[in-house]
Each structure stands twice: as structure tokens, then as C-alpha cells.
Design a protein around this motif. Structure first.
Motif, short mmCIF file in Angstrom:
data_model
loop_
_atom_site.label_atom_id
_atom_site.label_comp_id
_atom_site.label_asym_id
_atom_site.label_seq_id
_atom_site.Cartn_x
_atom_site.Cartn_y
_atom_site.Cartn_z
N ALA A 89 0.82 -1.21 0.00
CA ALA A 89 0.00 0.00 0.00
C ALA A 89 0.85 1.25 0.00
CB ALA A 89 -0.94 -0.01 1.21
N ALA A 90 1.97 1.24 0.72
CA ALA A 90 2.84 2.41 0.74
C ALA A 90 3.39 2.71 -0.65
CB ALA A 90 3.99 2.19 1.73
N HIS A 91 3.83 1.68 -1.35
CA HIS A 91 4.32 1.86 -2.71
C HIS A 91 3.21 2.34 -3.64
CE1 HIS A 91 7.84 -1.20 -2.08
NE2 HIS A 91 8.12 0.00 -1.62
N PHE A 92 2.03 1.72 -3.51
CA PHE A 92 0.94 2.08 -4.41
C PHE A 92 0.45 3.50 -4.19
CE2 PHE A 92 -3.63 2.58 -5.09
CZ PHE A 92 -3.63 2.54 -6.47
N LEU A 93 0.34 3.92 -2.94
CA LEU A 93 -0.16 5.28 -2.68
C LEU A 93 0.77 6.33 -3.26
CD1 LEU A 93 -1.59 4.84 0.91
CD2 LEU A 93 -2.87 5.59 -1.11
N ASP A 94 2.07 6.10 -3.22
CA ASP A 94 2.99 7.02 -3.88
C ASP A 94 2.71 7.07 -5.38
OD1 ASP A 94 4.30 7.93 -1.64
OD2 ASP A 94 5.94 6.50 -1.78
N PHE A 95 2.47 5.90 -5.96
CA PHE A 95 2.16 5.82 -7.39
C PHE A 95 0.86 6.55 -7.70
CE2 PHE A 95 0.09 3.76 -10.98
CZ PHE A 95 1.11 3.61 -11.91
N GLN A 96 -0.16 6.37 -6.86
CA GLN A 96 -1.46 6.99 -7.09
C GLN A 96 -1.39 8.51 -6.95
OE1 GLN A 96 -4.63 5.90 -4.30
NE2 GLN A 96 -5.99 5.61 -6.06
N TYR A 97 -0.72 8.98 -5.93
CA TYR A 97 -0.54 10.42 -5.76
C TYR A 97 0.19 11.02 -6.96
CZ TYR A 97 -2.12 11.53 -0.97
OH TYR A 97 -2.88 11.79 0.16
N ALA A 98 1.22 10.32 -7.43
CA ALA A 98 1.98 10.81 -8.58
C ALA A 98 1.10 10.87 -9.83
CB ALA A 98 3.19 9.92 -8.83
N ALA A 99 0.20 9.89 -9.99
CA ALA A 99 -0.70 9.89 -11.14
C ALA A 99 -1.64 11.10 -11.09
CB ALA A 99 -1.51 8.60 -11.17
N VAL A 100 -2.13 11.43 -9.92
CA VAL A 100 -3.00 12.59 -9.75
C VAL A 100 -2.24 13.87 -10.04
CG1 VAL A 100 -4.29 13.94 -8.03
CG2 VAL A 100 -4.58 11.45 -8.16
N ASP A 101 -1.03 13.98 -9.49
CA ASP A 101 -0.22 15.18 -9.72
C ASP A 101 0.12 15.34 -11.19
OD1 ASP A 101 -0.27 15.73 -7.01
OD2 ASP A 101 1.69 14.83 -6.61
N ARG A 102 0.39 14.22 -11.86
CA ARG A 102 0.73 14.28 -13.29
C ARG A 102 -0.48 14.75 -14.11
NH1 ARG A 102 3.21 9.97 -13.11
NH2 ARG A 102 1.52 8.55 -13.64
N ALA A 103 -1.67 14.25 -13.77
CA ALA A 103 -2.87 14.68 -14.48
C ALA A 103 -3.10 16.17 -14.31
CB ALA A 103 -4.08 13.89 -13.99
N ARG A 104 -2.86 16.66 -13.11
CA ARG A 104 -3.03 18.10 -12.86
C ARG A 104 -1.99 18.90 -13.61
NH1 ARG A 104 -3.25 17.80 -7.99
NH2 ARG A 104 -5.46 18.14 -7.60
N ALA A 105 -0.75 18.43 -13.63
CA ALA A 105 0.33 19.15 -14.31
C ALA A 105 0.11 19.23 -15.81
CB ALA A 105 1.67 18.48 -14.00
N GLU A 106 -0.61 18.26 -16.35
CA GLU A 106 -0.91 18.24 -17.78
C GLU A 106 -2.15 19.06 -18.11
OE1 GLU A 106 -1.21 14.08 -18.51
OE2 GLU A 106 0.97 13.75 -18.47
N ASP A 107 -2.53 19.96 -17.19
CA ASP A 107 -3.68 20.84 -17.38
C ASP A 107 -4.99 20.07 -17.49
OD1 ASP A 107 -2.14 23.17 -17.31
OD2 ASP A 107 -1.66 22.99 -19.44
N GLY A 108 -5.04 18.94 -16.79
CA GLY A 108 -6.28 18.18 -16.78
C GLY A 108 -7.32 18.85 -15.90
N SER A 109 -8.57 18.51 -16.13
CA SER A 109 -9.65 19.02 -15.30
C SER A 109 -9.64 18.29 -13.96
CB SER A 109 -10.98 18.79 -16.00
OG SER A 109 -11.23 17.40 -16.12
N ALA A 110 -10.47 18.77 -13.04
CA ALA A 110 -10.60 18.07 -11.77
C ALA A 110 -11.10 16.64 -12.00
CB ALA A 110 -11.55 18.83 -10.85
N ALA A 111 -12.00 16.48 -12.97
CA ALA A 111 -12.48 15.13 -13.29
C ALA A 111 -11.35 14.23 -13.78
CB ALA A 111 -13.59 15.21 -14.35
N ASP A 112 -10.41 14.79 -14.53
CA ASP A 112 -9.28 14.00 -15.02
C ASP A 112 -8.44 13.47 -13.86
OD1 ASP A 112 -9.91 14.36 -17.72
OD2 ASP A 112 -8.74 16.21 -17.85
#
Length: 219
Positions: free
Chosen positions: A79-102
Motif C-alpha cells: 500500500a505504501a508503494h501504491f499510494l505514492d504511485f497513485q498520488y503521482a498519477a493525480v499530480d501528473r494529471a493536474r500538471a498536464e492541465d487536466g480538469s478536476a475530473a481528469d
């Protein structure tokens, strides 16, 4: 042999999960995770792990204090490894100018993306919740590690609800939990499995449908 630092994952709080022991703890956890996925929870016994790893029963007990402690250690590492991965995926979507839904979609699809390189861990994390593992047999430290990871996930859920609707109330948080916890488990653990593109498609569009309208008014 002491365990390398990379075999003792840190949560996003920076706290290491587990302590080094006089054997390869990471390899023991790998064996236990594989037993869990292949045989279910009942298949993860000290004797089975000893047979799979070549480490004595006594050494395994010394490392994890109990069978329940072993299960908790496996889950917290993954879970510790996965949560880092999941947070990074969210941050990447935001950095790519994604919407909140993205960003919600990115969090929901994170288990499927994670499965591309670590399918067994992704399967385990979708199938088992931290509350399932909290038992009287755990040490205070083991219980704290499970609850800390649940807290980290909760913080992500609140963050996504706030970004999507500007709300942090129970209804908003519940809808995001449905999107990134309940739906991935329901869709990715059946049919074609974690790598099934049809399940990925269904998950993405179900999430987009849910977040397209605001939650019911605060109760």
C-alpha cells in the motif's frame, strides 16, 4: 543479511514501514504476497511461508510477531508503494492541465496502471482493506502503520472532492470514495481482470458520469 533501505518503504508521512531484520525481509514479504494472491488469506501461514522461503518458523515469528502481523506487513508495504504511485498519477494529471475530473479518473485508474508492472500487488490491494487486517494480534506499531495508510488515502479523497466540487463534506467524500476505491475493486477484479481494456473503459466512464453532477446537498 540486513534488508536494503529500498525494501523498507516509507509512507507519504516519511515514516518507514517495518524494521530491518537479520534476513531478507523484502524477499519474505514477496513470498507472502504471492501466497496470498495464489491461495487467499487462509493460504498465508507461517509454515507455508517457511516452506516457500527457506526461512525458519522461528525467524518468521521473530520478524513479524504473529501471522496477523505478517499479513499487515505485506499489505502496508504494498500500500505504501501504491499510494505514492497513485498520488503521482493525480499530480501528473493536474500538471498536464487536466480538469478536476481528469484527476479523479487518474486516481481511479491507478490500480490498473500499477498492475502493468506489479499485478499481484494491485490485486491484493483491491481485494483487501486495511480494516480487514486490524486485529488484537497486531502490535501497536503494526496497527499504527495500517491506520496511517488509511489516513493517507483519506487525505487524497478529500483533496479530490475539494478540487472537483469545492466541498469536503461527507456526501462529496463518499462519492469520491466510490470512484477511486469501490468501483475499481468491483470492475477490475472480475471479467478480464486488472489489465482488461474493457474494464478500464467502463471504469473511466463510470467515474466521469459520477463526477459530472455535484453530490446531494449536505445533510
Amino acid at each position: 543479511m540486513t534488508t536494503p533501505e529500498h525494501d523498507r518503504p516509507a509512507t507519504r508521512t516519511g515514516r518507514a514501514v517495518g524494521r530491518p531484520r537479520r534476513h531478507d525481509r523484502g524477499a519474505l514479504l514477496d513470498h507472502a504476497r504471492d501466497l496470498w494472491v495464489e491461495r487467499g488469506t487462509a493460504g498465508v501461514t507461517i509454515r507455508a511461508l517457511s516452506s516457500a522461503s527457506g526461512v525458519s518458523n522461528g525467524a518468521i515469528y521473530n520478524a513479524f510477531t504473529s501471522r496477523d502481523g505478517l499479513l499487515a506487513a505485506v499489505w502496508t508495504r504494498e500500500a505504501a508503494h501504491f499510494l505514492d504511485f497513485q498520488y503521482a498519477a493525480v499530480d501528473r494529471a493536474r500538471a498536464e492541465d487536466g480538469s478536476a475530473a481528469d484527476t479523479v479518473v487518474a486516481a481511479a485508474l491507478a490500480p490498473a496502471r500499477y498492475a502493468a508492472s506489479n499485478e499481484r500487488a494491485a490485486h491484493l490491494l483491491l481485494a483487501v482493506r486495511p480494516d480487514d487486517l486490524v486485529t488484537p494480534e497486531l502490535t501497536d506499531e503494526q496497527r499504527h502503520e495500517l491506520l496511517e495508510l488509511r489516513k493517507v488515502l483519506g487525505e487524497l479523497i478529500v483533496r479530490l472532492a475539494d478540487a472537483q466540487w469545492g466541498r469536503r463534506d461527507r456526501n462529496a467524500v463518499t462519492l469520491i470514495r466510490y470512484c477511486i476505491v469501490e468501483l475499481p475493486g468491483a470492475l477490475l477484479l472480475r471479467g478480464g481482470g486488472l489489465l482488461d481494456p474493457v474494464a478500464h473503459h467502463a471504469l473511466e466512464h463510470a467515474v466521469r458520469g459520477i463526477v459530472s453532477a455535484p453530490p446531494p446537498p449536505r445533510g
